[in-house]
Design a protein around this motif. Structure first.
Motif, PDB file in Angstrom:
ATOM      1  N   ASN A  22     110.995 100.817  -3.345  1.00 56.23           N
ATOM      2  CA  ASN A  22     111.252  99.398  -3.625  1.00 56.23           C
ATOM      3  C   ASN A  22     112.779  99.202  -3.667  1.00 56.23           C
ATOM      4  O   ASN A  22     113.504 100.116  -4.059  1.00 56.23           O
ATOM      5  N   GLU A  23     113.258  98.040  -3.274  1.00 56.59           N
ATOM      6  CA  GLU A  23     114.710  97.801  -3.292  1.00 56.59           C
ATOM      7  C   GLU A  23     114.962  96.296  -3.395  1.00 56.59           C
ATOM      8  O   GLU A  23     114.015  95.511  -3.392  1.00 56.59           O
ATOM      9  N   THR A  60     113.968  99.675 -10.223  1.00 55.58           N
ATOM     10  CA  THR A  60     113.083  99.391  -9.074  1.00 55.58           C
ATOM     11  C   THR A  60     111.605  99.482  -9.458  1.00 55.58           C
ATOM     12  O   THR A  60     110.742  99.381  -8.602  1.00 55.58           O
ATOM     13  N   THR A 119     109.231  95.202 -11.092  1.00 57.75           N
ATOM     14  CA  THR A 119     110.121  94.110 -10.683  1.00 57.75           C
ATOM     15  C   THR A 119     109.362  92.792 -10.523  1.00 57.75           C
ATOM     16  O   THR A 119     109.987  91.752 -10.331  1.00 57.75           O
ATOM     17  N   SER A 168     113.334  91.522  -5.284  1.00 53.12           N
ATOM     18  CA  SER A 168     112.904  92.859  -4.863  1.00 53.12           C
ATOM     19  C   SER A 168     111.984  92.728  -3.652  1.00 53.12           C
ATOM     20  O   SER A 168     111.392  91.667  -3.414  1.00 53.12           O
TER      21      SER A 168
END
Ligand SMILES: Cc1cc2nc3c(=O)[nH]c(=O)nc-3n(C[C@H](O)[C@H](O)[C@H](O)COP(=O)(O)OP(=O)(O)OC[C@H]3O[C@@H](n4cnc5c(N)ncnc54)[C@H](O)[C@@H]3O)c2cc1C
Length: 499
Positions: A227-228, A288, A291, A334
């Motif tokens: 995830n970012e 991360t 989110t 995210s």
């Protein structure tokens, strides 16, 4: 009245003159909008197109327990092969052409079959084919991971997504097939086999994008990613320059996490402008995991979107807002937040009408040509066209019925139409002209939508179809797994081959 007061009054009056018309317009849209999403049709009765009239006779909910489900389905399939019946398979039934329905047959409701587990080290999610992205995205979000390739909404099941070989805003990616490591498949003999790039390879490539015609997909191993965070960065282009600018902005750019485009459908400059939105990676040490927030979906976004129906003012307003304010107003979001949006946020709440999707895959270099060819078709038919989204898809290395044979741009078109036979016929005529335009540009159309393509158009778009259906007959000689997609396009081809 002193000067300061006068100035304040003038500023207020000017502000009211600018804000009042759109505010009143949106209030009126709100007044006429339904208060809640329409109830989804039951499996086998209809699908997201809301235009099917033929129904399955019996719905079988698949057990959520994998061992029990395998026993249940094996017995059912063996019995059906003997009795000469037909089984169709339903995920979230968001296809639109009866792909989940066999008239008077049995339909499997896969949604309860949704268990999942994650091997974080290998980054592999093992998931029941009935699980929807709306279940998977939060599960991965708890663990700091995200889906690698999926659609722009979260409503769909894994089985349905890999059976159409979906794609989304993940730029420079192949379709979802590229993220499938393996799956377990219940085949028409009632046996269960494993398919991957090294085991039962032919079935692997036929089942991915195979519309439920070769067996029931059970557990799937899917590759996932970290995830970012992203922030949107818009770029304005002419459709003729889209391909060049898109590649300048995205090729070998490690800071681009996802990308999509929109072509203007507002009458003020219909199809003359486009916006490419890059979702750029935001570095930093934000958490991360977890989110996803409980933030309520934006009513304003819905009203701006639905306000375009039947209103040039509404369409122009939406384009102006998207151009000047962007769709996410500069928020850092995210990957999971972006991918967790339900389709019903924007969908029709009027039972007398429906929203219909088309998608055309155009070789990247010919996007401008397709826009030129399709514009006069829209001007001829004047359909209620709400949206054109663009995303690139890299050549598909895995599936048999592939739509991305080279790098393509997928142009997703969303229309609104009454639920009447006359409106369906008008949409069919428009669709056929748009398909011809796509074919003339070396492109093709997407198969999960309404079955308006002629047999000749289908064959030209998918020249591998005769072999695909011959293999279907070879793997499933009794026709255990069939649906309206097969009856519309496969059966006539097999009948012609047998003559
Ligand atoms: C609002 C909306 C937005 C969309 N956006 C996108 C998008 O961004 N990108 C994109 O690529 N597509 C998009 N689509 C199309 C969508 O990806 C497909 O319709 C997809 O099939 C939906 O998944 P589903 O679970 O509803 O599948 P279903 O409609 O339930 O099934 C689709 C096909 O898969 C078969 N199938 C389902 N489960 C199994 C199983 N377990 N084993 C074997 N066969 C199975 C069915 O028999 C059927 O032939 C969109 C559709 C809608 C309505």
């Amino acid at each position: 009245m002193n000067k300061a007061k006068l100035l304040l009054l003038l500023v207020c009056a000017a502000f009211a003159a600018v804000v009042a018309p759109p505010a009143l317009f949106l209030a009126n849209v709100w007044r006429h909008d339904g208060s809640a999403p329409l109830t989804a049709p039951a499996p086998g009765t209809d699908d997201a197109g809301h235009m099917n009239t033929r129904h399955s006779a019996r719905v079988i909910p698949v057990s959520s327990d994998p061992a029990e489900a395998e026993r249940q389905l094996s017995a059912l399939v063996r019995q059906t092969a003997i009795s000469g019946g037909h089984i169709s398979i339903s995920g979230a039934h968001h296809s639109m052409g009866g792909h989940t329905i066999y008239p008077d047959g049995v339909v499997l409701d896969m949604l309860p079959f949704n268990r999942m587990s994650l091997d974080a080290e290998r980054r592999i999610l093992t998931v029941g084919a009935g699980a929807r992205w709306s279940e998977i995205v939060p599960y991965l979000d708890q663990r700091g991971f995200a889906v690698s390739v999926m659609q722009t909404n979260n409503d769909f099941s894994v089985g349905g997504s890999i059976s159409v070989n979906c794609h989304g805003w993940q730029n420079d990616s192949q379709p979802i097939c590229s993220t499938v490591e393996s799956f377990r498949l219940l085949i028409p003999t009632g046996d269960i086999i494993r398919c991957s790039r090294t085991e039962n390879q032919e079935l692997f490539s036929l089942v991915l994008g195979g519309y439920g015609l070769f067996g029931v997909i059970l557990q799937v191993e899917l590759r996932v990613v970290a995830n970012e965070y992203y922030v949107a960065e818009p770029h304005f282009v002419k459709p003729a320059d889209y391909n060049r600018v898109y590649h300048e902005l995205t090729r070998n750019r490690a800071d681009v996490g996802m990308a999509y485009g929109r072509i203007n459908v507002a009458p003020s400059s219909f199809m003359e402008n486009a916006i490419i939105t890059l979702l750029k990676r935001v570095p930093g040490d934000r958490p991360t995991t977890q989110t996803l927030t409980d933030e309520k979906p934006s009513l304003l976004k819905r009203l701006v979107f639905r306000g375009g129906i039947g209103s040039d003012y509404g369409k122009n307003l939406r384009w102006w807002l998207e151009k000047n304010m962007g769709e996410t107003a500069g928020k850092v979001l995210s990957r999971n937040q972006i991918m967790n949006e339900p389709a019903n946020l924007y969908s029709s709440r009027d039972p007398a009408s429906t929203d219909i999707l088309h998608e055309y895959f155009i070789p990247a270099a010919r996007l401008g040509e397709f826009v030129e060819k399709s514009r006069p078709i829209f001007l001829k038919y004047h359909p209620e066209l709400l949206n054109i989204t663009v995303r690139n898809v890299e050549p598909d290395q895995d599936t048999f019925m592939r739509y991305a044979r080279e790098e393509v741009f997928g142009l997703v078109l969303l229309f609104h139409q009454p639920r009447t036979p006359a409106a369906d016929e008008a949409m069919a005529a428009l669709t056929r002209e748009l398909i011809d335009a796509a074919l003339a540009c070396g492109g093709r159309y997407y198969l999960p939508y309404r079955p308006h393509a002629t047999a000749a158009q289908f064959l030209q778009a998918y020249p591998q179809a005769p072999e695909f259906f011959a293999k279907k007959r070879q793997y499933d000689p009794n026709g255990v797994f069939e649906n309206l997609f097969f009856l519309n396009y496969g059966q006539p081809l097999l009948a012609a081959a047998a003559r």
